[in-house]
Scaffold this motif. Sequence first.
Motif, PDB file in Angstrom:
ATOM      1  N   GLU A  87       0.833  -1.199   0.000  1.00  0.00           N
ATOM      2  CA  GLU A  87       0.000   0.000   0.000  1.00  0.00           C
ATOM      3  C   GLU A  87       0.872   1.256   0.000  1.00  0.00           C
ATOM      4  OE1 GLU A  87      -2.493  -0.358   3.401  1.00  0.00           O
ATOM      5  OE2 GLU A  87      -3.697  -2.001   2.572  1.00  0.00           O
ATOM      6  N   ASP A  88       0.235   2.376  -0.306  1.00  0.00           N
ATOM      7  CA  ASP A  88       0.906   3.675  -0.231  1.00  0.00           C
ATOM      8  C   ASP A  88       2.092   3.759  -1.191  1.00  0.00           C
ATOM      9  OD1 ASP A  88       0.940   6.235   0.697  1.00  0.00           O
ATOM     10  OD2 ASP A  88       1.871   5.795   2.618  1.00  0.00           O
ATOM     11  N   GLY A  89       1.931   3.168  -2.395  1.00  0.00           N
ATOM     12  CA  GLY A  89       2.986   3.258  -3.402  1.00  0.00           C
ATOM     13  C   GLY A  89       4.248   2.518  -3.030  1.00  0.00           C
ATOM     14  N   CYS A  90       4.124   1.417  -2.308  1.00  0.00           N
ATOM     15  CA  CYS A  90       5.281   0.646  -1.854  1.00  0.00           C
ATOM     16  C   CYS A  90       5.383  -0.654  -2.646  1.00  0.00           C
ATOM     17  CB  CYS A  90       5.146   0.348  -0.360  1.00  0.00           C
ATOM     18  SG  CYS A  90       6.550  -0.553   0.342  1.00  0.00           S
ATOM     19  N   PHE A  91       6.580  -0.951  -3.137  1.00  0.00           N
ATOM     20  CA  PHE A  91       6.838  -2.184  -3.877  1.00  0.00           C
ATOM     21  C   PHE A  91       8.062  -2.870  -3.267  1.00  0.00           C
ATOM     22  CE2 PHE A  91       4.774   0.767  -6.721  1.00  0.00           C
ATOM     23  CZ  PHE A  91       3.830  -0.003  -7.378  1.00  0.00           C
ATOM     24  N   LEU A  92       7.998  -4.187  -3.170  1.00  0.00           N
ATOM     25  CA  LEU A  92       9.089  -4.942  -2.562  1.00  0.00           C
ATOM     26  C   LEU A  92       9.485  -6.110  -3.461  1.00  0.00           C
ATOM     27  CD1 LEU A  92      10.868  -5.275   0.011  1.00  0.00           C
ATOM     28  CD2 LEU A  92       9.118  -6.857   0.867  1.00  0.00           C
ATOM     29  N   TYR A  93      10.788  -6.223  -3.732  1.00  0.00           N
ATOM     30  CA  TYR A  93      11.318  -7.290  -4.580  1.00  0.00           C
ATOM     31  C   TYR A  93      12.542  -7.893  -3.896  1.00  0.00           C
ATOM     32  CZ  TYR A  93       8.730  -4.243  -7.726  1.00  0.00           C
ATOM     33  OH  TYR A  93       7.767  -3.445  -8.281  1.00  0.00           O
TER      34      TYR A  93
END
Length: 534
Positions: A87-93
């Motif tokens: 959420e809130d423009g968060c991306f995890l890789y």
Amino acid sequence: GEIIIVKTECLPYCFKLFIKVFVKTAHFFMILHTVTISISEHQSWTDDLPLCQMCGVGTAPNCVYGPDGKGTQSHTNEDGHLRFRGEDGCFLYGVFNGYDGSRVASFASQCLTAELLLGQLNSSHTDNDVRRILTQAFDVVEKSYFETIDDALAEKANLSNYLPPHNENVSFHHSSQSQKVQDRLKELEQEVSGGATAVVALILNNKLYIANVGTNRALLCKSSSDGQNQVLQIGRPHSTDNEDELQRLAALGVDSARVRQAGQIAGQSSTRRLGDYPVKFNYNEIDLLSAAKTRPIIAEPEIHGSQSLDSVTGFLLLMSEGLINALESAHGPEQANQEIVAMVAAELAQQSSLEAAAQSVVDRIKRLHHDVYVSGRQRATYCSRHEDMTLLIRTLNYTLADGALTPTQGGRIYPVSVPYSNSQSTSKTSVTLSLVMPSQGTLTNGTNTASTLEEGTPTPGQSPTATLQSTNTQTQSSSSSSGDGSLFRQRGSQAAQPDETGRVPPYVDFSQFYRLWGSDHSDGQSTQGGLGPQ
């Protein structure tokens, strides 16, 4: 009221969450129970998190080649990865390179997600906040993993007391019991062993953060408005030839010169890793590390960023150590970054699916590695095997092809410098075209034929395919062209005049191409006079 607790079935490997159940009384809270919820490795709670659709992953299992060139898998795939949209423009890789089992890589990919995507990060956080949260998350992953093997460690310690001393004679019955104990101890030793290295990318507020533990790699490719591309390797691997890491070990009392010479610590080249209980807690029993004042192999990440992605067009690559080593074993480390970026750009120009593009690049590297081994040439001795390979591609405002085409076949990408003049400008810039040499048997007089090898092998005398990838010679960069030869036709307003022999001056510099091709196919002999324009 009555509290009902549902507990899932316990399996050999579990992901443990500890939840404290509170009951509210008139004036206070009372802690009732600590509940352990076990989640199967085959059905993770993270399965319900939304996957990022701007990301593709390609994988290949480990392989050991026999004398006939055929490969066999020596163990199950131990790599792991994650790619979630929070959420809130968060991306995890993340890409995780496991060893001695997949337990740590699998656990880390799940636990790290829990520590970062359950409200811990939001758009109000500063760079320092994000770096602190990332560091804490890795610390929690490390400690939580060791908690999951507490029972195995306790059983291991208890069983060790039942083993008779080495110099004591035992009866057949006791010998049989002793053998069972030893077999069980071996199982437990395997259960508590193993570790993983990790490279994690976090995008928050359109800013990129890279957290690295170990020997995986992150590359950022940025395309500029004039068509040039820049390739940036973010951070250095935590390996036995990293000067900063050697200084860190030396400060702890470790003989860094011996570490550099050994090239490995307890079977791995990484100086930072997740898990690996024997190395973390019994380092004083390891010859190279025995002089350390405190724990020398750590799980603390090195964090880079933030780096703004505003107005950035390109892609981010996360690669496991196995993928990097396979390419560098086949072609040397000098241009590995440029080569893999050129491969990715070539596939993105042809594929409409990121998953297909990533898998095609991994398949290409697997073929290249195999081809070098079966060729018997100079680097063949480095290519008798490769480990698990994982490639994650995350596009950044990057336009994919309109439709899926056949993935580029086989062959190595060789850079060729071309002075390129834009037809609308008189200024010239130096561009590097990457010629993809076809695999053996792929093209014969313009006709497709079946390869005679399991994997294709470039052979002298064949023509390059029409696929071209351009890389800027002034920066480590790569981009793709349409492959229609337009870069050769656009020669500016001034046409080249023929000399007294009737030939026009060359405007394509093949020197680097001939050097690389020659080094791959000369078997250590000089290529002077063998290749190049006559």
